[in-house]
Design a protein around this motif. Structure first.
Motif, PDB file in Angstrom:
ATOM      1  N   SER A  21       0.754  -1.336  -0.064  1.00 32.36           N
ATOM      2  CA  SER A  21       0.172   0.025   0.138  1.00 32.36           C
ATOM      3  C   SER A  21       0.795   1.135  -0.024  1.00 32.36           C
ATOM      4  O   SER A  21       0.586   2.106  -0.783  1.00 32.36           O
ATOM      5  CB  SER A  21      -0.839  -0.093   1.328  1.00 32.36           C
ATOM      6  OG  SER A  21      -1.916  -0.881   0.986  1.00 32.36           O
ATOM      7  N   GLN A  73      -4.751   4.645  -0.407  1.00 37.69           N
ATOM      8  CA  GLN A  73      -5.097   3.186  -0.365  1.00 37.69           C
ATOM      9  C   GLN A  73      -4.826   2.672   1.394  1.00 37.69           C
ATOM     10  O   GLN A  73      -3.877   2.988   1.614  1.00 37.69           O
ATOM     11  CB  GLN A  73      -4.463   2.080  -1.225  1.00 37.69           C
ATOM     12  CG  GLN A  73      -4.821   0.713  -0.791  1.00 37.69           C
ATOM     13  CD  GLN A  73      -3.931  -0.092  -1.775  1.00 37.69           C
ATOM     14  OE1 GLN A  73      -2.984  -0.538  -1.421  1.00 37.69           O
ATOM     15  NE2 GLN A  73      -4.446  -0.801  -2.771  1.00 37.69           N
ATOM     16  N   GLU A  95     -10.123   2.688  -1.005  1.00 39.27           N
ATOM     17  CA  GLU A  95      -9.267   3.481  -1.981  1.00 39.27           C
ATOM     18  C   GLU A  95     -10.227   4.606  -1.962  1.00 39.27           C
ATOM     19  O   GLU A  95     -11.348   4.679  -2.158  1.00 39.27           O
ATOM     20  CB  GLU A  95      -8.950   2.673  -3.174  1.00 39.27           C
ATOM     21  CG  GLU A  95      -8.088   1.650  -2.706  1.00 39.27           C
ATOM     22  CD  GLU A  95      -7.759   0.666  -4.089  1.00 39.27           C
ATOM     23  OE1 GLU A  95      -6.518   0.287  -4.252  1.00 39.27           O
ATOM     24  OE2 GLU A  95      -8.728   0.567  -4.784  1.00 39.27           O
TER      25      GLU A  95
END
Length: 153
Positions: A21, A73, A95
């Motif tokens: 991420s 994210q 997201e």
């Protein structure tokens, strides 16, 4: 496998998912690709995209800034099932992104993962992205655009 080894493996896999991420949000697609096994795959059926191997994952990532201005994210821990030097798991994702045309996009998704222990530690052998909820309404806030890091090309 000792209980200590199982705990260490789980911590390493959670760190792998968190680094994914971070690399995606920071637009560091070389690092993101390095989190996959050499022959690892990233599958996103909703787009649709099927990426096999680190080179394809890097190439896709380098095109990402042509799609969106910023991307956030947030990853949430999910299940991990250890099976010796392999494992399976799920991570839950939220997201938020602003597209280059200033359109908005929010979603909630699940990554269905397969992991492999390598000489470099745990890596994704496969990551399949399943979108569960999408909201394409215009975003009312503002975001910061992260500069694309140099790739040495």
């Amino acid at each position: 496998m000792t209980d200590f080894q199982a705990i260490a493996d789980r911590v390493e896999i959670e760190a792998l998912r968190a680094e994914y991420s971070d690399a995606a949000m920071m637009r560091d697609y070389d690092r993101l690709a390095s989190l996959f096994a050499e022959d690892g795959a990233l599958r996103m059926p909703n787009i649709p995209v099927e990426l096999e191997g680190r080179e394809q994952i890097q190439a896709w990532g380098r095109r990402a800034p042509t799609f969106w201005r910023y991307f956030i994210q947030t990853s949430h821990p999910g299940v991990i099932v250890l099976e010796g030097d392999t494992a399976t798991g799920r991570a839950y994702i939220q997201e938020l992104l602003e597209l280059n045309d200033h359109g908005g996009h929010q979603n909630i998704a699940v990554y269905h993962d397969r992991y492999a222990r390598t000489a470099d530690g745990w890596r994704f052998s496969e990551r399949v992205y399943e979108v569960r909820y999408v909201d394409s309404a215009p975003l009312t806030g503002t975001g910061t655009i992260v500069p694309v890091p140099p790739h040495g090309d």
